[in-house]
Design an enzyme around this catalytic site. Sequence first.
Site, PDB file in Angstrom:
ATOM      1  N   GLY A 393       0.714  -1.301  -0.195  1.00 11.93           N
ATOM      2  CA  GLY A 393       0.089  -0.002   0.165  1.00 11.93           C
ATOM      3  C   GLY A 393       0.774   1.250   0.067  1.00 11.93           C
ATOM      4  O   GLY A 393       1.275   1.670  -1.159  1.00 11.93           O
ATOM      5  N   ARG A 400       7.093   2.859  -6.003  1.00 14.04           N
ATOM      6  CA  ARG A 400       6.911   3.099  -7.235  1.00 14.04           C
ATOM      7  C   ARG A 400       7.648   4.637  -7.876  1.00 14.04           C
ATOM      8  O   ARG A 400       8.079   4.594  -8.757  1.00 14.04           O
ATOM      9  CB  ARG A 400       5.461   3.377  -7.408  1.00 14.04           C
ATOM     10  CG  ARG A 400       5.100   3.315  -9.052  1.00 14.04           C
ATOM     11  CD  ARG A 400       3.575   2.877  -9.054  1.00 14.04           C
ATOM     12  NE  ARG A 400       2.564   3.387  -8.227  1.00 14.04           N
ATOM     13  CZ  ARG A 400       1.562   2.698  -7.823  1.00 14.04           C
ATOM     14  NH1 ARG A 400       1.094   1.727  -8.427  1.00 14.04           N
ATOM     15  NH2 ARG A 400       0.885   3.549  -6.934  1.00 14.04           N
ATOM     16  N   ALA A 444       1.034  -6.897   1.957  1.00 14.82           N
ATOM     17  CA  ALA A 444       1.351  -7.754   0.862  1.00 14.82           C
ATOM     18  C   ALA A 444       2.062  -9.091   0.820  1.00 14.82           C
ATOM     19  O   ALA A 444       1.541  -9.962   0.270  1.00 14.82           O
ATOM     20  CB  ALA A 444       1.683  -6.611  -0.295  1.00 14.82           C
ATOM     21  N   ASN A 469       5.931  -2.550   8.582  1.00 15.75           N
ATOM     22  CA  ASN A 469       5.508  -1.428   9.414  1.00 15.75           C
ATOM     23  C   ASN A 469       4.500  -1.917  10.537  1.00 15.75           C
ATOM     24  O   ASN A 469       3.502  -1.094  10.980  1.00 15.75           O
ATOM     25  CB  ASN A 469       5.030  -0.160   8.601  1.00 15.75           C
ATOM     26  CG  ASN A 469       4.114  -0.511   7.542  1.00 15.75           C
ATOM     27  OD1 ASN A 469       3.643  -1.790   7.624  1.00 15.75           O
ATOM     28  ND2 ASN A 469       3.794   0.150   6.798  1.00 15.75           N
ATOM     29  N   TRP A 472      -1.347  -2.764   7.762  1.00 18.94           N
ATOM     30  CA  TRP A 472      -2.086  -2.369   6.197  1.00 18.94           C
ATOM     31  C   TRP A 472      -2.005  -0.876   6.364  1.00 18.94           C
ATOM     32  O   TRP A 472      -3.083  -0.235   6.500  1.00 18.94           O
ATOM     33  CB  TRP A 472      -3.272  -3.031   6.156  1.00 18.94           C
ATOM     34  CG  TRP A 472      -3.445  -4.479   6.534  1.00 18.94           C
ATOM     35  CD1 TRP A 472      -4.077  -4.990   7.548  1.00 18.94           C
ATOM     36  CD2 TRP A 472      -3.253  -5.736   5.589  1.00 18.94           C
ATOM     37  NE1 TRP A 472      -3.981  -6.441   7.344  1.00 18.94           N
ATOM     38  CE2 TRP A 472      -3.401  -6.755   6.252  1.00 18.94           C
ATOM     39  CE3 TRP A 472      -2.643  -5.557   4.072  1.00 18.94           C
ATOM     40  CZ2 TRP A 472      -3.394  -8.077   5.573  1.00 18.94           C
ATOM     41  CZ3 TRP A 472      -2.656  -6.859   3.417  1.00 18.94           C
ATOM     42  CH2 TRP A 472      -3.146  -8.211   4.449  1.00 18.94           C
ATOM     43  N   ILE A 474      -1.611   1.840   4.699  1.00 13.82           N
ATOM     44  CA  ILE A 474      -2.467   2.839   3.883  1.00 13.82           C
ATOM     45  C   ILE A 474      -3.959   2.837   4.188  1.00 13.82           C
ATOM     46  O   ILE A 474      -4.393   3.809   4.215  1.00 13.82           O
ATOM     47  CB  ILE A 474      -2.210   2.685   2.412  1.00 13.82           C
ATOM     48  CG1 ILE A 474      -2.613   3.942   1.703  1.00 13.82           C
ATOM     49  CG2 ILE A 474      -2.963   1.450   1.973  1.00 13.82           C
ATOM     50  CD1 ILE A 474      -2.073   3.987  -0.078  1.00 13.82           C
ATOM     51  N   GLU A 475      -4.290   1.604   4.737  1.00 13.84           N
ATOM     52  CA  GLU A 475      -5.577   1.715   5.279  1.00 13.84           C
ATOM     53  C   GLU A 475      -5.750   2.458   6.593  1.00 13.84           C
ATOM     54  O   GLU A 475      -6.716   2.977   6.935  1.00 13.84           O
ATOM     55  CB  GLU A 475      -6.268   0.124   5.329  1.00 13.84           C
ATOM     56  CG  GLU A 475      -5.968  -0.751   4.116  1.00 13.84           C
ATOM     57  CD  GLU A 475      -6.937  -0.292   2.613  1.00 13.84           C
ATOM     58  OE1 GLU A 475      -7.850   0.553   3.069  1.00 13.84           O
ATOM     59  OE2 GLU A 475      -6.399  -0.418   1.648  1.00 13.84           O
TER      60      GLU A 475
HETATM   61  C1  LIG Z   1      -5.889  -8.664  -2.499  1.00 11.08           C
HETATM   62  C2  LIG Z   1      -6.399  -7.427  -1.866  1.00 11.08           C
HETATM   63  N1  LIG Z   1      -6.694  -7.244  -0.722  1.00 11.08           N
HETATM   64  C3  LIG Z   1      -7.003  -5.777  -0.174  1.00 11.08           C
HETATM   65  C4  LIG Z   1      -6.554  -4.730  -0.810  1.00 11.08           C
HETATM   66  C5  LIG Z   1      -6.480  -3.410  -0.321  1.00 11.08           C
HETATM   67  N2  LIG Z   1      -5.309  -2.996   0.170  1.00 11.08           N
HETATM   68  C6  LIG Z   1      -4.650  -2.145  -0.596  1.00 11.08           C
HETATM   69  S1  LIG Z   1      -3.273  -1.788   0.158  1.00 11.08           S
HETATM   70  C7  LIG Z   1      -3.299  -2.433   1.431  1.00 11.08           C
HETATM   71  C8  LIG Z   1      -2.296  -2.402   2.339  1.00 11.08           C
HETATM   72  C9  LIG Z   1      -1.116  -2.943   2.128  1.00 11.08           C
HETATM   73  O1  LIG Z   1      -0.339  -3.261   3.154  1.00 11.08           O
HETATM   74  P1  LIG Z   1       1.198  -3.371   3.373  1.00 11.08           P
HETATM   75  O2  LIG Z   1       1.558  -4.350   2.272  1.00 11.08           O
HETATM   76  O3  LIG Z   1       1.686  -3.800   4.760  1.00 11.08           O
HETATM   77  O4  LIG Z   1       1.522  -1.981   2.799  1.00 11.08           O
HETATM   78  P2  LIG Z   1       1.732  -0.454   3.581  1.00 11.08           P
HETATM   79  O5  LIG Z   1       0.611   0.362   3.340  1.00 11.08           O
HETATM   80  O6  LIG Z   1       1.605  -0.987   4.930  1.00 11.08           O
HETATM   81  O7  LIG Z   1       3.143   0.120   3.288  1.00 11.08           O
HETATM   82  C10 LIG Z   1      -4.644  -3.121   1.258  1.00 11.08           C
HETATM   83  C11 LIG Z   1      -5.405  -3.998   2.421  1.00 11.08           C
HETATM   84  C12 LIG Z   1      -5.928  -5.231  -2.087  1.00 11.08           C
HETATM   85  N3  LIG Z   1      -5.464  -4.088  -3.062  1.00 11.08           N
HETATM   86  N4  LIG Z   1      -5.878  -6.236  -2.708  1.00 11.08           N
HETATM   87 MG   LIG Z   2       2.603  -3.019   6.236  1.00 12.58          MG
END
Ligand SMILES: Cc1ncc(C[n+]2csc(CCOP(=O)(O)OP(=O)(O)O)c2C)c(N)n1
Ligand SMILES: [Mg+2]
Length: 576
Positions: A393, A400, A444, A469, A472, A474-475
Amino acid sequence: MKIEPDSAAGLVARLLKRRGVERVFALCGGHIMPIWMRLDAEGIRIVDVRDERAAVHMAQAHAELTGELGVALVTAGPGVTNAITGIANAHISRAPVLVISGTNPAAQENRGGLQDLDHTHLVRSITRYARTVRDPALTLAELDDAISRAFGEAGEPGPSYIDFPTDVLRRLVPKPLQLEEHLRAKPRPLTRPDPTRIAEAIELLWSAKRVVVISGRGARGAGPELIALLDRLGAVYLDTGESRGLVPETHRSVVGAMRGAVMSNADLVLTVGRRLDFQLAYGSPAVFGDARFVRIGDVPGELRDNRRGDVEILASPVVALRALVEAAGNRTSAVDRDWAESLRRGHEDRARKLRQSMAAAPPGTDGRLHPNRLIAALQEAIGSNAIVISDGGDFLSFARIGLSAPLMLDPGPFGCIGVGTPYGIAASLAFPDRTVVVATGDGAFGFNAIEVDTAVRHQAPVLIVVANNGAWQIEVHDQTVTYGKVVGTRLQFSDHATMARAFGMHAERVETEEQLRPAIERALAETRTQRRPALLDVVVTPEAVSSDAKTGLAWVPDLQPLAAWNDAEQKWRAGV
Ligand SMILES: Cc1ncc(C[n+]2csc(CCOP(=O)(O)OP(=O)(O)O)c2C)c(N)n1
Ligand SMILES: [Mg+2]
């Protein structure tokens, strides 16, 4: 039991061999075992994974990075349902992937047989081809068609799904029915442009003052032709996730950091093999003003989705670009040099400032590293010829912007987080001599974390860097800003390095700035010298707010994906 080379299963393997398929990403099961054994007999490597979803993700990465067919083999029932996320992702990305499975023998169909499910109905809406082959003599013809459709020959590229009842796989196909025309590889057909459209496009392109060229999936493989056009026209260029690296960062047309200004200022937008999807504000006049559009593409979406072109050139981008440069001859472009040069200067300035601020990004109040510190150190260590896969996220957003490489993949327009590790494994198997890095958020990473086992067993020399971190994030940010409460979006600062070591992988946890560079060097040495995978679990601060978080991507506004575009769209619709 011996599966005969002349059985349907034998023909599946032989055709793939003839088409140059070197590896198939797969997870075993009785329904498909005849194909499995014949693949092995033909000398095709089976990359056996731990979840079918990962097999399809790997096949997609292979296809996108090499331009070849990506092949996944999954068993019946839950094998196919597990594969569906991968198939849907390839569908949205329009990647040439072939998914093969098995079904119950006719005598056991619809009687409560093991793993009995109508797969083709399940996958029909996300595939270019979805059929069950019930006559062994049709094996080659069906497979041939499935592959052609996956490549988008006279249609849109994307996943093809084919399955065979297991009894059909074991049955023999008489030699006279094994037609060479189906076995042999064929040249990819090219669509040639109508010269009238080329002439019309030249009138528009060569008389416009502020031309921006935007490329996408369909432009892959047309890098030299694209650069030739940019050079001839003096236009500015915006790359997108689908075709990152096509035009090198050093080229004077590249103005990615000035995206907002370019999109609102251009008077002519040329799309090359690119959909005007959410990443490009759906091509809306609210964002692109009164710019005119010229579109080049050989699939419907890339030719005319959301905005019709003043000129639409139905053609393979490589041929159309060549035709444009040729037909333009010595005609002088009207592109405003000052405009293009000032955008490039703005781009270089922002890029330089970004590099400086990344390398100096301060830690959070929790004392943990800023993700940009990690990205800056990583970019420095991997050099300029790596293959980079970003996932997550916030961390995807940081990566990117901060990482650059000639070949890059990310969760794409399906937003399919979790692809990082499987993509990285497939990339490192296809390009064993290049540095392959997966930069992923901890959330992820979790989806396909078990594939570290696959990476170890297959000695896939990939470096996986987890930005840990504990959330999730960004959420978390979206909940905090939009809803005022954080619930169900925090994770733990889990020890991913210990987990990876349990599967036999070189892995380290990094918690301080001092540990960072030496750990990256050791991990890269493992991938480059020992040709084995490695993982770094880098603890970073959840306090860092990425640009995607700031622009409101997670919040999903009503009219446009980003808050600013949403505001613009609202005003435009209200006639303001
Ligand atoms: C399969 C799927 N489930 C849920 C989401 C919604 N989503 C997008 S970004 C994100 C958080 C990702 O967390 P992380 O990989 O730890 O990255 P961070 O934001 O903590 O850097 C979620 C749950 C998605 N895009 N795809
Ligand atoms: Mg994370």
